[in-house]
Every structure is written in structure tokens, then in C-alpha cells.
Scaffold this active site. Structure first.
Site: not given
Ligand SMILES: Cc1ncc(COP(=O)(O)O)c(C=O)c1O
Length: 379
Positions: A48, A100, A174, A199
Site C-alpha cells: 500500500r 463526467y 482531468d 481509458k
Molecule cells: C473524464 C473522466 N474522468 C474520470 C473518470 C473516472 O474514471 P474511472 O472509471 O477509472 O474511475 C471517467 C470515467 O469515465 C472519465 O470519463
């Protein structure tokens, strides 16, 4: 030696294992590490707190984003949650309005009840951000390009505004849709960058993960403390899969973007399509900014169809190659209806998404095959 990102991605982890010379990073599938003696450590104590496979990913991420420290997490949401724990009750955060759905849910339904205050503003409008700042604003959260409308916010102009404001809010981007290959927020003035590595970085829809990269060393201690204290870390196998994905990131992103740009043009001319949202598309409201800020338009696009929600559902259920599924950024093409799927949590909120909107994660398949699939689905 200074190298291009296309070299950095392939070389990631190559020099890690000096003992055997392995050209990929070994998966250190261990929970704990033997101490040479009491009070002594190999540098690793407990997974961890730190693990060599994870460390290799974290160092690689820091290099790709041109930051000084990287931190890996179990998911993108785990990264975002851990980052938000930097703040205290009463702190105010300005957030991109098109966002998101999971991030909105975390901010609005989990962290707001804990006493954080959020304002969702249109961050494509500098004046809206300027007037949204307050003496207790501690962070400006930008999602650009945004999910699902691919809106583009001007990172350097917004960083300038934030850093000159009295409370000096942190600027966090992000960068999931763009990846470090298409957009470099830290070089544009952002303080921290966040990714869902699930992604494009992972790239094969076979692992979930998240990352934070910090521009300055000042954030290292606090983020490292939170990463260990909260414990939302990825396992070594997941880190290995993301490292493996990163090696082909540039070549995949090039193909994603070529296919997506061509599909945007096809949809733009299609009589059953109302509007197309793609950063490099001629009709995109921030196309000039997008072309300046991003290396290419990326692989994500959205569009609305004539005929409303039922037609959107019909199209999304009629493709053969585009799989009806959440997520994005894998080699395979996906289709979804955000209002019913990824953004269902924004329903009845000011962030609610139009029900006739369809989102595509354009994969790296043959372009003609993808166009034929969409053509038949649109009838
Ligand atoms: C722009 C964006 N940020 C964060 C996330 C969250 O990621 P995770 O699904 O790996 O938790 C997503 C998920 O689709 C996303 O599209």
C-alpha cells in the site's frame, strides 16, 4: 537525454530491472517486503505504501506529463477522491459544468454533504470563472475536453486567472480524454493533472486505474501521505497492464484521432444528425483553441440525432461494430447514450445531458468498416 513522448512511452520501465535486464517491468506481486534488519528497509515496506511495479508506473506518468511526481490509484475516481481530501470543510471549488457523471456524483452527493462547496460553471467562458471565484475558492477543476460535450477550456488563460486571484486556487485538469500525448496541462500552467488510466493510457479495456501528476515537488509529501493513508492504490498486475498499454499510446492516439475526425465529418454531413461535438471539427465553438491547445482532436465525439431520445436509443442499439457499453479509450469502438448511461447521475440537475445525445469512443478498427456500421445504424 531529452526524448520525444513517442520514445518515452515505448521506453517506459525499460531500465527498471538492473538485476536481470528484463525489458518490461516485472510484476512484484507481493503484499510485503522482508526487512534486512530491525529499523532497516530495502526502500519498500508494504505494497500500500509502495511497490516497484507501481513506482515504475508513477515515475513514467510523471515523465509523460512533464511533472515532478506521479501517483497511481485503483481507479480514476479513487484518484479524484484522494485528491479532494486535500481540502477542508468550508472550502469552495469551481468546477467545469460539462463533466463526467461520476465526478459530478462524487462532488455533489458525497463531498458536498461533508462540507465542501462546489460551483459548476461554464469554464469555456473566462468571465464566468473570474466571477465564480470567492475568497475561499481553493481549486479550479477543469475537465477539457469535457465529457460528454467535448467542450474545450483555455488552460493557460484560466491558470493565469486562478494564480492571480487572492486565494490562489489550485488548477487541476482531468486530462483523461486527451492524454499526455495530446495535451500537456502542466506545461500550460496547471498545478495537478488527473487521469482515469482505465481509458486511453491502459487502452485495451482490460484494467481500471487512475493517476495524479504534480508539477511541483511541494505537493509530493501531502499526496504521498494521502495515497498511503487512504489506500486506494492499484495492485501490481494492474500497474503492469497500464504500463504495457502506455507503450503504444502515441500510435493508438494517432489512429483514434484519424478515425474520429473522419467520422465527425461523416456525421456532420448526415441528414439525420442534428449536431456534432468534436474538438477539431469546423463547427466546434472552441475549434481554434482546441487546435492550439491539443495535438489532435482525440478519439471521442458526441452527436445528437433528429427524432429525439427514441431515435438515439435506436441508433445506439443498431450498431454491430460499435459495442453498446460505458467507458472509453480502448482499441475497440463503443457507443452509448450518456443521459441513460455514463451521465445518468446528472439527471434533473443543471448538468443534465440531452436525451438525444450519443457518445462514441472511436476505436482503431478500419475506418470504412466503422463508417459503414454508423451508416446502416442511422438508416
Ligand atoms: C473524464 C473522466 N474522468 C474520470 C473518470 C473516472 O474514471 P474511472 O472509471 O477509472 O474511475 C471517467 C470515467 O469515465 C472519465 O470519463
Amino acid at each position: 537525454m531529452t526524448t520525444n513522448i513517442a520514445t518515452q512511452t515505448v521506453q517506459i520501465g525499460l531500465d527498471w530491472d538492473t538485476r536481470t535486464g528484463a525489458v518490461t517491468v516485472p510484476i512484484y506481486q507481493t503484499a510485503t517486503f522482508r526487512h534486512p534488519g530491525l529499523g532497516q528497509s530495502t526502500g519498500y515496506d508494504y505494497t500500500r505504501s509502495g511497490n516497484p511495479t507501481r513506482q515504475s508506473l508513477e515515475e513514467g506518468m510523471a515523465r509523460l506529463d512533464n511533472g515532478c511526481r506521479g501517483f497511481a490509484y485503483a481507479t480514476g475516481m479513487a484518484a479524484i477522491t484522494s485528491l479532494l481530501l486535500l481540502f477542508r470543510q468550508g472550502d469552495h471549488i469551481v468546477v467545469t459544468k460539462d463533466l463526467y457523471g461520476g465526478t459530478y456524483r462524487l462532488f455533489d452527493r458525497v463531498l458536498r454533504p461533508y462540507g465542501l462547496d462546489f460551483s459548476f460553471v461554464d469554464t469555456t467562458r473566462l468571465e464566468d470563472v473570474q466571477s465564480g471565484l470567492r475568497p475561499n475558492t481553493r481549486m479550479l477543476w477543469l475537465e477539457t475536453p469535457s465529457n460528454p460535450l467535448l467542450r474545450v477550456s483555455d488552460i493557460s488563460a484560466l491558470a493565469e486567472i486562478a494564480h492571480h486571484y487572492s486565494s490562489q486556487p489550485l488548477v487541476v485538469v482531468d486530462n483523461t480524454f486527451a492524454t499526455p500525448y495530446l495535451q500537456r496541462p502542466l506545461e500550460l500552467g496547471a498545478d495537478l493533472v488527473v487521469h482515469s488510466t482505465t481509458k486511453y493510457l491502459g487502452g485495451h479495456s482490460d484494467v481500471v486505474g487512475g493517476a495524479i501528476v504534480a508539477r511541483e515537488e511541494t505537493w509530493h509529501e501531502r499526496l504521498a501521505f494521502l495515497q498511503n493513508a487512504v489506500g486506494a492504490v492499484p495492485g501490481p498486475m494492474d500497474c503492469f497492464l497500464i504500463l504495457r498499454g502506455i507503450k503504444t499510446l502515441p500510435i493508438r492516439m494517432q489512429r483514434h484521432a484519424e478515425n474520429a475526425a473522419a467520422i465527425a465529418r461523416f456525421l456532420g454531413d448526415h441528414p439525420r444528425v442534428k449536431s456534432v461535438y468534436y474538438p477539431f471539427h469546423a463547427t466546434h465553438p472552441q475549434v481554434k483553441l482546441a487546435r492550439r491547445q491539443m495535438f489532435s482532436g482525440g478519439g471521442m465525439l458526441s452527436f445528437t440525432v433528429k427524432g429525439g431520445a427514441s431515435e438515439a436509443q435506436h441508433v445506439a442499439e443498431s450498431t454491430h461494430l460499435f459495442a453498446l457499453a460505458e467507458s472509453l479509450g480502448g482499441v475497440e469502438s463503443l457507443i452509448e447514450v450518456p443521459a441513460a448511461m455514463t451521465h445518468a447521475s446528472t439527471a434533473h440537475s443543471p448538468l443534465a445531458v440531452s436525451t438525444d445525445l450519443i457518445r462514441l469512443s472511436v476505436g482503431i478498427e478500419n475506418l470504412d468498416d466503422l463508417l459503414a456500421d454508423l451508416a446502416q445504424a442511422l438508416g
